[in-house]
Design a protein around this motif. Structure first.
Motif, PDB file in Angstrom:
ATOM      1  N   GLN A   1      41.487  22.521  44.993  1.00 40.35           N
ATOM      2  CA  GLN A   1      40.828  22.553  46.139  1.00 40.35           C
ATOM      3  C   GLN A   1      38.843  22.291  45.611  1.00 40.35           C
TER       4      GLN A   1
ATOM      5  N   PRO B   1      42.609  30.676  44.805  1.00 40.16           N
ATOM      6  CA  PRO B   1      42.080  30.416  43.722  1.00 40.16           C
ATOM      7  C   PRO B   1      42.684  30.714  42.294  1.00 40.16           C
TER       8      PRO B   1
ATOM      9  N   THR C   1      41.017  25.564  41.775  1.00 36.56           N
ATOM     10  CA  THR C   1      39.878  25.712  42.647  1.00 36.56           C
ATOM     11  C   THR C   1      38.537  25.644  41.721  1.00 36.56           C
TER      12      THR C   1
END
Length: 303
Positions: free
Chosen positions: A52, A73, A78
């Motif tokens: 992400q 995360p 992330t």
């Protein structure tokens, strides 16, 4: 490839660059448009997410941080994109175990490495003839100079500058001294490139001497130095897996200001720690075969 990328980016040009890059490599993207859309799609697809990418809105700091805390995360790799190089944001990112940080605006080539790395994609490298070596080096920051067979004197100016910044910003600075031996030229260059891929955009790699590199990591305290050391070891393993001729690698890290506030003090602790690491790694048998005095004598030696 399997897996999806959750993309929460609001800067138009950055979003265009990322979408173009990911589409070119056949990556499925889930694009979000606001906080509610982000959280909904995250919950819906989190089992299938490979990565992400989140652009942090410093103008809405608390709201952006609240969203970041909800999307784990530490579990899903992330990459956080920020606009302000501040300890406030970096500290929170480290606490939440964000994989990497990109400071915008970012160079497209560097951005591609940061984004595609966690996706385990093979990025096509340009042929060496397309760009002269001198031009390539101009585009790379902190390029590692060729020192084989040459006298090299370390310039501690960049370290002092980083310490001044850390002191003014009241944030920690991590330093890791990396010692390597029996690397051929290709392996040395591969390790340099792999390290830059593994480390954060804010980290720096300096040549200390012919067989040592010094890694500077702003906003990295003593507790998080192990994460930097693990990235360096992972880079070393990756180069070895590629079949490059690699020898041994040792490293040791300290943190400013907890381990020292002067450059010479930090360097002495780095050298002493690296010497101890080398001693124990070369030790045959168990420690109980050496007497206490012999161990103390060997540990007092310098590099």
């Amino acid at each position: 490839m399997s897996g999806k990328v959750l993309l929460s980016v609001y800067s138009i040009q950055v979003k265009k660059d990322l979408l173009s890059m990911l589409w070119h490599h056949g990556v499925e993207v889930i694009e979000v448009h606001n906080e509610y859309d982000f959280l909904f799609k995250y919950k819906l697809a989190k089992e299938h997410l490979t990565l992400q990418v989140i652009e942090f809105d410093e103008k809405a700091y608390e709201a952006s941080l609240a969203v970041l805390e909800k999307v784990t995360p530490d579990q899903i790799p992330t990459i956080l994109m920020i606009h302000e190089y501040t300890s406030r944001i970096i500290d929170q990112a480290l606490k939440l175990k964000v994989k990497d940080i990109v400071v915008l605006p970012a160079d497209k080539t560097q951005l591609e490495k940061k984004i595609l790395g966690p996706l385990m994609l093979q990025v096509k490298k340009p042929e060496p003839t397309r760009m002269p070596t001198s031009q390539m080096e101009e585009q790379r920051e902190d390029v590692v100079p060729e020192t084989k067979g040459k006298a090299f004197v370390f310039d501690d100016g960049p370290v002092k500058e980083e310490i001044i910044r850390a002191d003014r910003g009241r944030y920690p600075l991590g330093l890791v001294l990396v010692h390597y031996t029996d690397f051929d030229t290709a392996a040395e260059k591969s390790l340099d490139l792999e390290l830059r891929h593994q480390l954060r955009t804010t980290d720096r790699i300096l040549r200390y001497d012919e067989n040592h590199w010094l890694v500077l990591c702003p906003f990295t305290d003593k507790e998080h130095l192990v994460s930097v050391e693990n990235k360096i070891r992972e880079a070393y393993r990756t180069v070895g897996f590629k079949g490059e001729l690699v020898g041994s690698l040792l490293l040791y890290g300290v943190a400013y200001p907890i381990d020292g506030k002067e450059v010479n003090v930090l360097f002495e602790r780095l050298k002493d720690g690296l010497h101890d690491s080398r001693f124990f790694s070369n030790l045959e048998g168990t420690l109980n075969r050496l007497n206490d005095q012999e161990i103390r004598d060997r540990l007092r030696r310098r590099m």
